[in-house]
Scaffold this motif. Sequence first.
Motif, PDB file in Angstrom:
ATOM      1  N   TYR A 222       5.626  -9.517  -5.524  1.00  0.00           N
ATOM      2  CA  TYR A 222       4.292  -9.172  -4.639  1.00  0.00           C
ATOM      3  C   TYR A 222       3.167 -10.103  -4.856  1.00  0.00           C
ATOM      4  O   TYR A 222       2.052  -9.826  -4.981  1.00  0.00           O
ATOM      5  CB  TYR A 222       3.906  -7.505  -5.466  1.00  0.00           C
ATOM      6  CG  TYR A 222       5.009  -6.863  -5.276  1.00  0.00           C
ATOM      7  CD1 TYR A 222       5.584  -6.311  -4.196  1.00  0.00           C
ATOM      8  CD2 TYR A 222       5.865  -6.484  -6.526  1.00  0.00           C
ATOM      9  CE1 TYR A 222       6.632  -5.491  -4.202  1.00  0.00           C
ATOM     10  CE2 TYR A 222       6.782  -5.581  -6.557  1.00  0.00           C
ATOM     11  CZ  TYR A 222       7.331  -5.023  -5.439  1.00  0.00           C
ATOM     12  OH  TYR A 222       8.426  -4.330  -5.192  1.00  0.00           O
ATOM     13  N   MET A 223       3.397 -11.310  -5.713  1.00  0.00           N
ATOM     14  CA  MET A 223       2.410 -12.258  -5.745  1.00  0.00           C
ATOM     15  C   MET A 223       2.537 -13.715  -4.832  1.00  0.00           C
ATOM     16  O   MET A 223       3.585 -14.016  -4.556  1.00  0.00           O
ATOM     17  CB  MET A 223       2.797 -12.823  -7.305  1.00  0.00           C
ATOM     18  CG  MET A 223       2.366 -11.732  -8.343  1.00  0.00           C
ATOM     19  SD  MET A 223       2.420 -12.598 -10.063  1.00  0.00           S
ATOM     20  CE  MET A 223       2.170 -11.471 -11.085  1.00  0.00           C
ATOM     21  N   ASN A 224       1.356 -14.190  -4.605  1.00  0.00           N
ATOM     22  CA  ASN A 224       1.257 -15.472  -4.140  1.00  0.00           C
ATOM     23  C   ASN A 224       0.769 -16.281  -5.405  1.00  0.00           C
ATOM     24  O   ASN A 224      -0.118 -15.766  -6.105  1.00  0.00           O
ATOM     25  CB  ASN A 224       0.510 -15.486  -3.140  1.00  0.00           C
ATOM     26  CG  ASN A 224       0.802 -14.770  -1.799  1.00  0.00           C
ATOM     27  OD1 ASN A 224       2.127 -14.673  -1.553  1.00  0.00           O
ATOM     28  ND2 ASN A 224      -0.004 -14.092  -1.051  1.00  0.00           N
ATOM     29  N   MET A 225       1.326 -17.446  -5.605  1.00  0.00           N
ATOM     30  CA  MET A 225       0.788 -18.345  -6.620  1.00  0.00           C
ATOM     31  C   MET A 225       0.454 -19.716  -6.272  1.00  0.00           C
ATOM     32  O   MET A 225       0.957 -20.150  -5.249  1.00  0.00           O
ATOM     33  CB  MET A 225       1.834 -18.388  -7.873  1.00  0.00           C
ATOM     34  CG  MET A 225       2.294 -17.036  -8.438  1.00  0.00           C
ATOM     35  SD  MET A 225       3.354 -17.434  -9.570  1.00  0.00           S
ATOM     36  CE  MET A 225       4.032 -15.754  -9.905  1.00  0.00           C
ATOM     37  N   GLU A 226      -0.405 -20.084  -6.972  1.00  0.00           N
ATOM     38  CA  GLU A 226      -0.610 -21.601  -6.856  1.00  0.00           C
ATOM     39  C   GLU A 226      -0.887 -22.135  -8.355  1.00  0.00           C
ATOM     40  O   GLU A 226      -1.432 -21.880  -9.203  1.00  0.00           O
ATOM     41  CB  GLU A 226      -2.250 -21.658  -6.236  1.00  0.00           C
ATOM     42  CG  GLU A 226      -2.864 -23.046  -6.328  1.00  0.00           C
ATOM     43  CD  GLU A 226      -4.040 -23.243  -5.628  1.00  0.00           C
ATOM     44  OE1 GLU A 226      -4.875 -24.322  -5.894  1.00  0.00           O
ATOM     45  OE2 GLU A 226      -4.520 -22.330  -4.858  1.00  0.00           O
TER      46      GLU A 226
ATOM     47  N   LEU B 100       0.692  -1.442  -0.069  1.00  0.00           N
ATOM     48  CA  LEU B 100       0.099   0.129  -0.004  1.00  0.00           C
ATOM     49  C   LEU B 100       0.682   1.141  -0.095  1.00  0.00           C
ATOM     50  O   LEU B 100       0.623   2.367  -0.571  1.00  0.00           O
ATOM     51  CB  LEU B 100      -1.059  -0.097   1.145  1.00  0.00           C
ATOM     52  CG  LEU B 100      -2.028  -1.204   1.227  1.00  0.00           C
ATOM     53  CD1 LEU B 100      -2.755  -0.986   2.297  1.00  0.00           C
ATOM     54  CD2 LEU B 100      -2.943  -1.010   0.168  1.00  0.00           C
ATOM     55  N   ASP B 101       1.994   1.186   0.637  1.00  0.00           N
ATOM     56  CA  ASP B 101       2.957   2.351   0.695  1.00  0.00           C
ATOM     57  C   ASP B 101       3.790   2.588  -0.590  1.00  0.00           C
ATOM     58  O   ASP B 101       4.573   3.449  -0.918  1.00  0.00           O
ATOM     59  CB  ASP B 101       3.747   2.234   1.757  1.00  0.00           C
ATOM     60  CG  ASP B 101       4.644   0.973   1.796  1.00  0.00           C
ATOM     61  OD1 ASP B 101       4.379   0.310   1.043  1.00  0.00           O
ATOM     62  OD2 ASP B 101       5.545   1.182   2.682  1.00  0.00           O
ATOM     63  N   MET B 102       3.680   1.604  -1.784  1.00  0.00           N
ATOM     64  CA  MET B 102       4.426   1.961  -2.848  1.00  0.00           C
ATOM     65  C   MET B 102       3.963   3.045  -3.606  1.00  0.00           C
ATOM     66  O   MET B 102       2.529   3.048  -3.856  1.00  0.00           O
ATOM     67  CB  MET B 102       4.293   0.658  -3.752  1.00  0.00           C
ATOM     68  CG  MET B 102       5.244   0.564  -5.122  1.00  0.00           C
ATOM     69  SD  MET B 102       5.030  -0.509  -6.278  1.00  0.00           S
ATOM     70  CE  MET B 102       5.919  -2.003  -5.360  1.00  0.00           C
ATOM     71  N   PRO B 103       4.689   4.002  -4.068  1.00  0.00           N
ATOM     72  CA  PRO B 103       4.297   5.222  -4.742  1.00  0.00           C
ATOM     73  C   PRO B 103       3.422   4.763  -6.153  1.00  0.00           C
ATOM     74  O   PRO B 103       3.719   3.837  -6.773  1.00  0.00           O
ATOM     75  CB  PRO B 103       5.443   5.859  -5.116  1.00  0.00           C
ATOM     76  CG  PRO B 103       6.254   5.573  -4.152  1.00  0.00           C
ATOM     77  CD  PRO B 103       5.945   3.889  -3.796  1.00  0.00           C
ATOM     78  N   SER B 104       2.338   5.326  -6.645  1.00  0.00           N
ATOM     79  CA  SER B 104       1.577   4.871  -7.680  1.00  0.00           C
ATOM     80  C   SER B 104       2.201   4.857  -8.801  1.00  0.00           C
ATOM     81  O   SER B 104       2.092   4.010  -9.615  1.00  0.00           O
ATOM     82  CB  SER B 104       0.386   5.884  -7.845  1.00  0.00           C
ATOM     83  OG  SER B 104       0.728   7.036  -7.862  1.00  0.00           O
TER      84      SER B 104
END
Length: 96
Positions: free
Chosen positions: A76-80, A13-17
């Motif tokens: 930044y991912m979770n993967m299945e 959430l704190d990553m600059p857009s």
Amino acid sequence: MLFQVRMDVNIPLDMPSEKANEIKAVEKAYSQDLQRQGKWRHIWRITGQYSNTSIFDVESNEELHTILQGLPLYPYMNMEIMPLNRHPSSIREDDT
């Protein structure tokens, strides 16, 4: 080899857009190139989530691993990941 991959994206959430938008633009170009190559056969958004489910057609587990690690959003991912095999009742010849 076919694989179904669910990707759940969790950009901090704190990553600059501006940075997030830049990463997403590079990700889009990377994924579309893989689609043109036939390696990323399908991609669908999961309604109401920042997630997708995709079908990859690659030569090996290692190739899929390399492709997925190359995704700019990978950190930044979770993967299945689910390997797929042709069902004997399928009438489609192109689902191998």
